[in-house]
Enzyme design. Structure first.
Site, PDB file in Angstrom:
ATOM      1  N   ARG A  36       0.803  -1.208   0.000  1.00  0.00           N
ATOM      2  CA  ARG A  36       0.000   0.000   0.000  1.00  0.00           C
ATOM      3  C   ARG A  36       0.850   1.278   0.000  1.00  0.00           C
ATOM      4  O   ARG A  36       0.671   2.164  -0.839  1.00  0.00           O
ATOM      5  CB  ARG A  36      -0.927   0.053   1.230  1.00  0.00           C
ATOM      6  CG  ARG A  36      -2.194  -0.728   1.099  1.00  0.00           C
ATOM      7  CD  ARG A  36      -2.570  -1.296   2.435  1.00  0.00           C
ATOM      8  NE  ARG A  36      -1.594  -2.326   2.746  1.00  0.00           N
ATOM      9  CZ  ARG A  36      -1.746  -3.600   2.393  1.00  0.00           C
ATOM     10  NH1 ARG A  36      -2.839  -3.986   1.812  1.00  0.00           N
ATOM     11  NH2 ARG A  36      -0.796  -4.482   2.651  1.00  0.00           N
ATOM     12  N   THR A  37       1.738   1.393   0.979  1.00  0.00           N
ATOM     13  CA  THR A  37       2.451   2.657   1.171  1.00  0.00           C
ATOM     14  C   THR A  37       3.336   2.990  -0.026  1.00  0.00           C
ATOM     15  O   THR A  37       3.331   4.123  -0.522  1.00  0.00           O
ATOM     16  CB  THR A  37       3.291   2.584   2.461  1.00  0.00           C
ATOM     17  OG1 THR A  37       2.468   2.070   3.502  1.00  0.00           O
ATOM     18  CG2 THR A  37       3.837   3.933   2.849  1.00  0.00           C
ATOM     19  N   LYS A  87      25.759  -4.730  -0.112  1.00  0.00           N
ATOM     20  CA  LYS A  87      27.225  -4.861  -0.255  1.00  0.00           C
ATOM     21  C   LYS A  87      27.948  -4.213   0.918  1.00  0.00           C
ATOM     22  O   LYS A  87      29.163  -4.065   0.901  1.00  0.00           O
ATOM     23  CB  LYS A  87      27.682  -4.190  -1.554  1.00  0.00           C
ATOM     24  CG  LYS A  87      27.088  -4.794  -2.807  1.00  0.00           C
ATOM     25  CD  LYS A  87      27.561  -3.992  -4.024  1.00  0.00           C
ATOM     26  CE  LYS A  87      26.726  -4.300  -5.241  1.00  0.00           C
ATOM     27  NZ  LYS A  87      26.901  -3.270  -6.276  1.00  0.00           N
ATOM     28  N   ARG A 118      11.122   3.955   4.213  1.00  0.00           N
ATOM     29  CA  ARG A 118      10.636   2.972   5.181  1.00  0.00           C
ATOM     30  C   ARG A 118      11.835   2.151   5.650  1.00  0.00           C
ATOM     31  O   ARG A 118      12.657   1.715   4.843  1.00  0.00           O
ATOM     32  CB  ARG A 118       9.593   2.045   4.554  1.00  0.00           C
ATOM     33  CG  ARG A 118       9.277   0.856   5.456  1.00  0.00           C
ATOM     34  CD  ARG A 118       8.103   0.061   4.992  1.00  0.00           C
ATOM     35  NE  ARG A 118       6.867   0.790   5.238  1.00  0.00           N
ATOM     36  CZ  ARG A 118       5.655   0.224   5.156  1.00  0.00           C
ATOM     37  NH1 ARG A 118       5.547  -1.055   4.829  1.00  0.00           N
ATOM     38  NH2 ARG A 118       4.573   0.930   5.387  1.00  0.00           N
ATOM     39  N   HIS A 171       4.250   5.939  11.762  1.00  0.00           N
ATOM     40  CA  HIS A 171       3.870   5.794  10.345  1.00  0.00           C
ATOM     41  C   HIS A 171       2.922   6.972  10.076  1.00  0.00           C
ATOM     42  O   HIS A 171       1.711   6.823   9.973  1.00  0.00           O
ATOM     43  CB  HIS A 171       3.173   4.445  10.154  1.00  0.00           C
ATOM     44  CG  HIS A 171       2.978   4.028   8.727  1.00  0.00           C
ATOM     45  ND1 HIS A 171       3.126   4.884   7.654  1.00  0.00           N
ATOM     46  CD2 HIS A 171       2.637   2.823   8.195  1.00  0.00           C
ATOM     47  CE1 HIS A 171       2.887   4.212   6.534  1.00  0.00           C
ATOM     48  NE2 HIS A 171       2.587   2.964   6.837  1.00  0.00           N
TER      49      HIS A 171
END
Ligand code: CP
Length: 310
Positions: free
Chosen positions: A59-60, A87, A109, A137
């Site tokens: 969704r986000t 890496k 995120r 959030h």
């Protein structure tokens, strides 16, 4: 109010009630664009938005990408598995290299609480927190507040009940802070192992009995059990959780007739909510998803409005 006081969107904690209203008003006015046959307007033409997602998202991530495209911004997405983080590159080095390519906004995120705050200290681009660990959030809480305000015409004075894994839910934390700031009464409910100590300091009441928690609610929001963030089992089994805290037909029958059902997604059907409840005509779960695009369009518009050339 003409502009946000914040240069970044790191948490609902940092937004005043006036700023929250300003963002919701802006999102309300932008939402109409999503109903047009041609869903694209020019205001952010020439702007670049980078989505930096170090955790899975449906969704986000899609919502931020669509919001950018609807406003004609260029958007690029990077995930942890396809970045040089695998890496051994540090988060700050990754961010500084991305910034060297001159984006206007970085949406991030990350599983680590505070990661977007760290980023914001080291780079000049605006940073939007798309969910950091168990902390906040903010765009989810804004779309939740938009959905409630759209349905009831107000937030002030409503009873909002949030059920589930409050301890590990960044959505719960942002929603408790946001809805309380906007004058709602927030109640949280769940197994004692999932209610963190001192959660009341965020502005909510704790009730352990689900019947009591839902009785006077205008909104009941269920949360996903955040197994990936729990170090140990916090309840005997999913079946046991569903039996005691799941929103099923027996709990549904206790709700007020005008009470609406919300969930930030992803839903574990049959655990926190039965399919019949999730798909009932009282559910505004998909309205939340639609409003997510409008809220994120509002955030981009407001964060970039100062430096716009048009
Ligand atoms: N609500 C939410 O954050 O969903 P995603 O994890 O799919 O982005």
């Amino acid at each position: 109010m003409k502009k946000l006081n914040n240069r970044h969107i790191l948490g609902i904690t940092y937004l005043s009630p006036d700023e929250i209203s300003f963002i919701l008003d802006t999102a309300d006015s932008l939402k109409e664009i999503l109903e047009r046959p041609i869903k694209k307007v020019p205001p952010l033409r020439g702007r670049t938005i980078v989505n930096l997602f170090f955790e899975p998202s449906t969704r986000t991530k899609l919502s931020f990408e669509l919001a950018a495209k609807r406003l004609s911004a260029d958007t690029v997405s990077i995930s942890a598995s396809t970045s040089s983080v695998v890496k051994g590159e540090t988060l700050i080095d990754t961010a500084k290299n991305i910034e060297a390519m001159k984006p206007d906004i970085i949406v991030m995120r990350h599983s680590m609480s505070g990661a977007p705050h760290l980023l914001a200290k080291h780079i000049d681009s605006a940073v939007i927190n798309a969910g950091d660990g168990i902390n906040e959030h903010p765009s989810q809480a804004l779309l939740d507040m938009m959905s409630v305000r759209e349905h009831f015409g107000r937030i002030d004075g409503l009873n909002i009940t949030i059920i589930g894994d409050i301890a590990h839910s960044r959505v719960a934390h942002s929603d408790i802070i946001g809805f309380s700031k906007m004058g709602a009464r927030v109640t949280v409910c769940g197994p004692a192992t999932m209610i963190p100590p001192h959660i009341e300091t965020l502005g909510c009441k704790v009730v352990y009995n689900i019947h009591e928690a839902v009785r006077d609610a205008d909104v009941v929001m269920a949360l996903r059990i955040q197994k990936e963030r729990q170090g140990m089992a916090l309840f005997p089994s999913e079946r046991e959780y569903a039996r005691v805290f799941g929103l099923d037909s027996s709990i549904f029958s206790l709700l007020r007739k005008d009470c609406v059902i919300m969930h930030p997604g992803p839903i574990n059907r049959g655990v926190e909510m039965s399919p019949a409840v999730a798909d009932s005509d009282r559910s505004i779960i998909l309205d939340q998803v639609t409003n997510g695009v409008a809220v994120r369009m509002a955030l981009f518009t407001l964060l970039l409005s100062d430096s716009r050339e048009d």
